[in-house]
Design a protein around this motif. Sequence first.
Motif: not given
Length: 226
Positions: A43-51, A68-72, A53-56
Amino acid sequence: MLKKGFNSLLTTWLTGLLVLLPLTLTLILIAWLFGLINSLVGPATPIGRMFAALGQPFAHSPSLSYLLGTLILLAAIYAVGLAVQLGLRRPLRRVTDLTLRRIPVFNKLYTLAERFVALLDKREGVGIEAMSPVWCFFGGQGAAVLALLPNPEPVEIDGRAYFAVLVPTAPIPVGGGLLYVPCDWVKPANMGIEAFTSIYVSMGITPPAVAPVKEAAVPEQAPLRE
């Protein structure tokens, strides 16, 4: 008497330690892998923040939006796999050729990763046949290095036959170095690409299956010709 009792106690304790040591090392390796994954896509990495953002749009909690972003993303990867199974591999490859392969530096890294992934995909028969695991004995009898032979045809360098070998890096064997070594330094490793990958991913914890060493007979020295 006291010394014998202490030695017996120590022996029993070491026996229990040796029994639990494989399990402990396995748990340490799993914890290290989880730590590596968390450092790459946590969650603290740039890729995690992108995940996240997908679930936000679907959740206000940062942890829930990350989940949710990871599941998407997992669902999107499944959709891509389904599209490939339905016969869309060539159109998808054409799209990557028109986009990713035109970026100057990124295209070389993408090509290297694509070739190694092709080795792991049994459906890519050409990739598996093109590269085979080999042992490289530097100096002829020196350090043994597990490598990949991309081309069985030798090349002549300064009047001597050489093989081009790829030496991957552990534990992520998608990079490494390209070396040209004399042909008599290279021997077949007699293992599949799955065993080769597991050795590098486990950083040597998974040992290679090698034949027991046999004592070689010393050849008789031929008489010198005058």
